[in-house]
Design a protein around this motif. Sequence first.
Motif, PDB file in Angstrom:
ATOM      1  N   MET A 200       4.738  10.244  -6.629  1.00 36.83           N
ATOM      2  CA  MET A 200       4.164   9.024  -7.195  1.00 36.83           C
ATOM      3  C   MET A 200       4.056   7.896  -6.191  1.00 36.83           C
ATOM      4  O   MET A 200       3.711   6.769  -6.562  1.00 36.83           O
ATOM      5  CB  MET A 200       5.013   8.590  -8.385  1.00 36.83           C
ATOM      6  N   ILE A 201       4.408   8.175  -4.955  1.00 34.99           N
ATOM      7  CA  ILE A 201       4.384   7.123  -3.945  1.00 34.99           C
ATOM      8  C   ILE A 201       3.449   7.520  -2.809  1.00 34.99           C
ATOM      9  O   ILE A 201       2.944   8.640  -2.765  1.00 34.99           O
ATOM     10  CB  ILE A 201       5.797   6.866  -3.381  1.00 34.99           C
ATOM     11  N   LYS A 202       3.261   6.590  -1.903  1.00 36.25           N
ATOM     12  CA  LYS A 202       2.452   6.873  -0.719  1.00 36.25           C
ATOM     13  C   LYS A 202       3.409   7.272   0.401  1.00 36.25           C
ATOM     14  O   LYS A 202       4.367   6.561   0.686  1.00 36.25           O
ATOM     15  CB  LYS A 202       1.681   5.603  -0.343  1.00 36.25           C
ATOM     16  N   GLU A 203       3.152   8.443   0.986  1.00 36.66           N
ATOM     17  CA  GLU A 203       3.953   8.854   2.136  1.00 36.66           C
ATOM     18  C   GLU A 203       3.092   8.788   3.392  1.00 36.66           C
ATOM     19  O   GLU A 203       1.922   9.163   3.360  1.00 36.66           O
ATOM     20  CB  GLU A 203       4.466  10.284   1.953  1.00 36.66           C
ATOM     21  N   ILE A 204       3.695   8.305   4.469  1.00 38.14           N
ATOM     22  CA  ILE A 204       2.942   8.283   5.733  1.00 38.14           C
ATOM     23  C   ILE A 204       3.782   8.966   6.801  1.00 38.14           C
ATOM     24  O   ILE A 204       4.983   9.148   6.634  1.00 38.14           O
ATOM     25  CB  ILE A 204       2.582   6.845   6.180  1.00 38.14           C
TER      26      ILE A 204
ATOM     27  N   GLY B 138       3.857  -0.988  -5.526  1.00 34.41           N
ATOM     28  CA  GLY B 138       3.452   0.009  -4.550  1.00 34.41           C
ATOM     29  C   GLY B 138       4.623   0.355  -3.649  1.00 34.41           C
ATOM     30  O   GLY B 138       5.385  -0.544  -3.243  1.00 34.41           O
ATOM     31  N   ILE B 139       4.784   1.624  -3.394  1.00 35.77           N
ATOM     32  CA  ILE B 139       5.911   2.078  -2.562  1.00 35.77           C
ATOM     33  C   ILE B 139       5.371   3.013  -1.497  1.00 35.77           C
ATOM     34  O   ILE B 139       4.634   3.952  -1.804  1.00 35.77           O
ATOM     35  CB  ILE B 139       6.969   2.795  -3.423  1.00 35.77           C
ATOM     36  N   THR B 140       5.730   2.730  -0.258  1.00 40.49           N
ATOM     37  CA  THR B 140       5.315   3.579   0.856  1.00 40.49           C
ATOM     38  C   THR B 140       6.565   4.035   1.600  1.00 40.49           C
ATOM     39  O   THR B 140       7.444   3.217   1.910  1.00 40.49           O
ATOM     40  CB  THR B 140       4.399   2.806   1.823  1.00 40.49           C
TER      41      THR B 140
ATOM     42  N   ASN C 253       4.776   0.843   8.285  1.00 41.10           N
ATOM     43  CA  ASN C 253       3.653   1.477   8.988  1.00 41.10           C
ATOM     44  C   ASN C 253       4.005   1.793  10.440  1.00 41.10           C
ATOM     45  O   ASN C 253       3.523   2.781  10.997  1.00 41.10           O
ATOM     46  CB  ASN C 253       2.417   0.570   8.931  1.00 41.10           C
TER      47      ASN C 253
ATOM     48  N   LYS D 170       8.541  11.375  -5.106  1.00 46.42           N
ATOM     49  CA  LYS D 170       7.672  11.535  -3.931  1.00 46.42           C
ATOM     50  C   LYS D 170       6.218  11.749  -4.336  1.00 46.42           C
ATOM     51  O   LYS D 170       5.303  11.419  -3.597  1.00 46.42           O
ATOM     52  CB  LYS D 170       8.151  12.718  -3.076  1.00 46.42           C
TER      53      LYS D 170
END
Lengths: 177, 672
Positions: free
Chosen positions: A173-177, A151-153, A136, A171
């Motif tokens: 299927m994951i969380k991108e920030i 979970g993958i970020t 984060n 990409k």
Amino acid sequence: MRVEFTRSLLSAAMVISALGLPQICFAEGAREIQVAGRTLGFLENPPSGRVVMGIVYDPSKPGSVAEKDEIMGSIGAGMTAGSATIVGKPVDASSLGAAGDVYALYLTHGVNYAAVGAAGKAKKVLTISADMGCVNSGACVMGVAADPKVGITVNHSAAAAIGAAFKAAFKMMIKEI
Amino acid sequence: MKTKIVYRILFVSTAMTLALAATAHAQSVDYGSLQTLFNEPVTTSATGSPQRSTEAPADMQIITADEIRRSGETTISGILQRAAGIDVLNTTAGQSEVNVRGYNQLASPRLLVLVNGRQVYLDHYGLTTWAAIPVQLEEIRQIEVVKGPNSALFGFNAASGVINIITYNPKYDDTNIATLRGGLNGQREGSLVTTFKIGPNVSARLSVGGTSRDEWKPTGALPLASDLYDPASVKSNLDIVAQLAPKTELRVEGSWSNIQQDNNLGVGYGVIKMINASEKATLISETRWGLIQAQAYQNQLTSKYASRLGVTEWNNAITVASLQDLFKIGADHTFRVAAEYRHNTLNVAPIGGANISYDVWSGSGMWNWAINRQLTLTTALRVDDLKLSRSGSFAPNVALADNNHWNRDIVEPSINLTGAWRPTAYDTVKLSFARGIQAPSLIELGGVQTGIPVAPGFTLNLLGNPKLNPSIVTNYELAYDHDFMIAKIGARLFVQDWTDLKSNAQVTALDYLPTATTNGAFSFINVGASHEKGVELTATGKIADGLSWRADTTYTDVKDKLTTGVNAVARSVAFQDTTPKFRGNIGGDWEKGHWEADANLHYVSDYQFYSLLNGALVPVKAYTALSGRIGYKMDDGVILALSGQNLGSNRQKQTTGLEAERSMQFTITKTW
């Protein structure tokens, strides 16, 4: 009658409580490193053969040391992930320079992730942690979780800083920030 | 015929070219690796984008290869019968009619069935002949069961649901397995599935297999034993994947099947012989504009329907070309935009001399918005524009003897809208709305033209109806799932409305009255509406290591609201009577060391169905069917298994037709 009713309620509550408990308790780090290792196969240029992953820990923090030990135990002689065999190498957070030629760094909880992340970017090395604060903040490229579900970020700017790119299907299927 | 030869030459030459192709890695969805990573099956059947099964914005159940193997079922419809909310009418030893949550019927038209995204649903009649699907059970990675309309992704006929059969991808999955099976009632089956390399960058999977068994024995006045034939099938499939460039991949699939089976045609039993051939090419490239997929395929069907009325041959060819782009904008928005063209043509029969065809142009889009970690909104929209046409001659004195009647456009939008809320890691709530389209089949639109002499000089015709409208279904659903770690529960509330239901021809009422120059005729018409509400409850769990259980029940309440004057029974649209209130399963599986076992009880409540004698509704009593398997895994890749279906009785009345017989089989598989 009232006693029976109360007992029934208690029994039901116990069953519901029991259902809510995880059946198997894994040591922290053991499952997360499996997830972390498998993600390497979804890089645009995935590694193959023997891949060294530095397990970064802070020797002054027992939790960090314990997590490192769990991870090293989980990896054992080598962990297969796609066409790569990942081997672990303990790395003292205070002497990253001694890490040598590692493909990726896995940061245990408690290490100074800002410093390790900066070192990783300088060396263009993938940084992964189960400590979501790391990803984060942008110090780590990737954060992984295994419980209760995987979970993958991925931090987009941190990935760009080291030139890491992931396959399109991954990409999505994951969380991108 | 010439077209078929050209397609086959193209297919073979493409396959040979692939053997010479250049280097690199993967772009298509690697189901196995993603499933291993996320610890759950992965699907693209909800939106076209790869998603975890628990996060797909559709009501979906995925049946894995392991579940297929351990079930001991030997047919796809038998496997589907174990899924929650699936209605199955086992009408013969070879054919079953399958639908989702009621509205099942003979020649079930509402369920779109695909193999790797290629339609195996047959457009001529608008049905699925399960034995003709050119896959061996051993090469199936997973069967994706989408419940509710999904026309916004798949187009026409994804009305009650979608079955997408995903096979192993030879690029990622080595699948080498030989199977021999023998059992009661003359059951004999054999298959081979093998994966191999053709050069450094080309992978292929080949499968061949055949089955035969005895037809169920007649026990009533109809059908007559002389009308019945034993079902048999032979099928093969070749799947080639080549890496053309580091981010570009070509997948070429070709298949062929030849089957014979009895079908309950409503007016009696008849034997059907079908040859299906298909060629498909899919190009996938990861570009700066997203994941682009270009796909083209053609299905060729030759079918012969033989009954006491004679033999009718229909030849149907469908050609589909599509282009799709899947991309992300920012971190939270995934989009899919696509265009598709399909051409479908069928000869008019049994009085020939004409063809009926249509072209469909479609545009579609999907937007998946991860609003935050708990909320996701998915919107999908598709518009299909169907242009119908007919060429050729007409039978003497037939009504509508002008090809201009077929110059018609049908434009219909499809919508899928789902909001998902995940308040905790253990809870998911989904609220969805869908509008789906069930297109008239080619036969209903005019592919049938027959004369029925009723008296000297007086003939009636059975004709298709070029003015027939598609049926529209709207579906509202509220779904809740909770994961207790050692058990999972799910509940669904759904409401479904059908308008413009299509009917069979009614032989006691003319749709076209005779005139001085034309015969009277029966046809297919739109007959009004129907409303369904229902509840589905599911639960799965583990009792101990290696011991699991599962249970489900689905309640449906159907109320037909047909157009005044329509005879629901004579038109075969009495869905409120022919849909059972309940269907469900309870089962378990066990594994320890070399041993594994599975048992399943399938329950269907009372319902009524059409009598073979006079077409009237007659009761079918509630029944429970037991199936199971015991397997022993040897160290050298050999598995010995004893399995069976309908184990509770020698024969069981599950429909108004032939009674389902007990079946037991012994299977040897060798994997390497």
